[in-house]
Design a protein around this motif. Sequence first.
Motif, short mmCIF file in Angstrom:
data_model
loop_
_atom_site.label_atom_id
_atom_site.label_comp_id
_atom_site.label_asym_id
_atom_site.label_seq_id
_atom_site.Cartn_x
_atom_site.Cartn_y
_atom_site.Cartn_z
N HIS A 98 0.82 -1.21 0.00
CA HIS A 98 0.00 0.00 0.00
C HIS A 98 0.85 1.26 0.00
N SER A 99 2.08 1.17 0.47
CA SER A 99 2.98 2.32 0.45
C SER A 99 3.26 2.74 -1.00
N GLU A 100 3.54 1.78 -1.85
CA GLU A 100 3.79 2.08 -3.27
C GLU A 100 2.51 2.56 -3.96
N ASP A 101 1.40 1.94 -3.62
CA ASP A 101 0.11 2.35 -4.21
C ASP A 101 -0.21 3.79 -3.82
N ALA A 102 0.07 4.16 -2.58
CA ALA A 102 -0.23 5.51 -2.11
C ALA A 102 0.57 6.56 -2.89
N LYS A 103 1.79 6.23 -3.30
CA LYS A 103 2.59 7.17 -4.10
C LYS A 103 1.88 7.51 -5.41
N PHE A 163 -2.13 12.22 -7.91
CA PHE A 163 -3.39 12.76 -8.43
C PHE A 163 -4.11 13.70 -7.47
N CYS A 164 -3.52 13.95 -6.31
CA CYS A 164 -4.21 14.69 -5.24
C CYS A 164 -3.87 16.17 -5.17
N GLU A 200 8.25 10.03 -8.82
CA GLU A 200 8.31 8.96 -7.82
C GLU A 200 7.11 8.01 -7.93
N SER A 201 5.99 8.53 -8.42
CA SER A 201 4.80 7.70 -8.58
C SER A 201 4.95 6.73 -9.74
N LYS A 227 3.96 2.56 -18.70
CA LYS A 227 3.88 1.49 -17.70
C LYS A 227 3.35 2.02 -16.38
N GLY A 228 3.67 3.26 -16.04
CA GLY A 228 3.14 3.87 -14.84
C GLY A 228 1.64 4.09 -14.93
N GLN A 229 1.20 4.51 -16.12
CA GLN A 229 -0.23 4.69 -16.35
C GLN A 229 -0.97 3.36 -16.19
N GLU A 230 -0.42 2.31 -16.79
CA GLU A 230 -1.04 1.00 -16.72
C GLU A 230 -1.13 0.51 -15.27
#
Length: 92
Positions: A4-9, A14-15, A56-57, A76-79
């Motif tokens: 979840h740490s990586e997901d949160a990045k 988007f925030c 970083e995201s 790949k980041g978008q996917e």
Amino acid sequence: MRNHSEDAKIFRAFCDENRLQILEMLRSGEKCACKLLEELQISQSTLSHHMKILCESGIVTSYKDGKWTHYSLYPKGQEKAIEILKIITTQI
């Protein structure tokens, strides 16, 4: 269990209104930091902060050319962002 740490990045990227504007600008292709600065009317340090978060995201990638950095969307980041959104919003 997901990291979840990586997901949160990814979702942190988007925030923010400025980061959403940057992502929209990058939809039409690679942009130099100087062009982003012109369009956004923000300071160079503020842009650097936002670009650090976006890079970083994994959604944005960059490279240096002289004194300027060029940014573009990273497929790949978008996917990965789409995949994570599907996973966490799909009922099981």
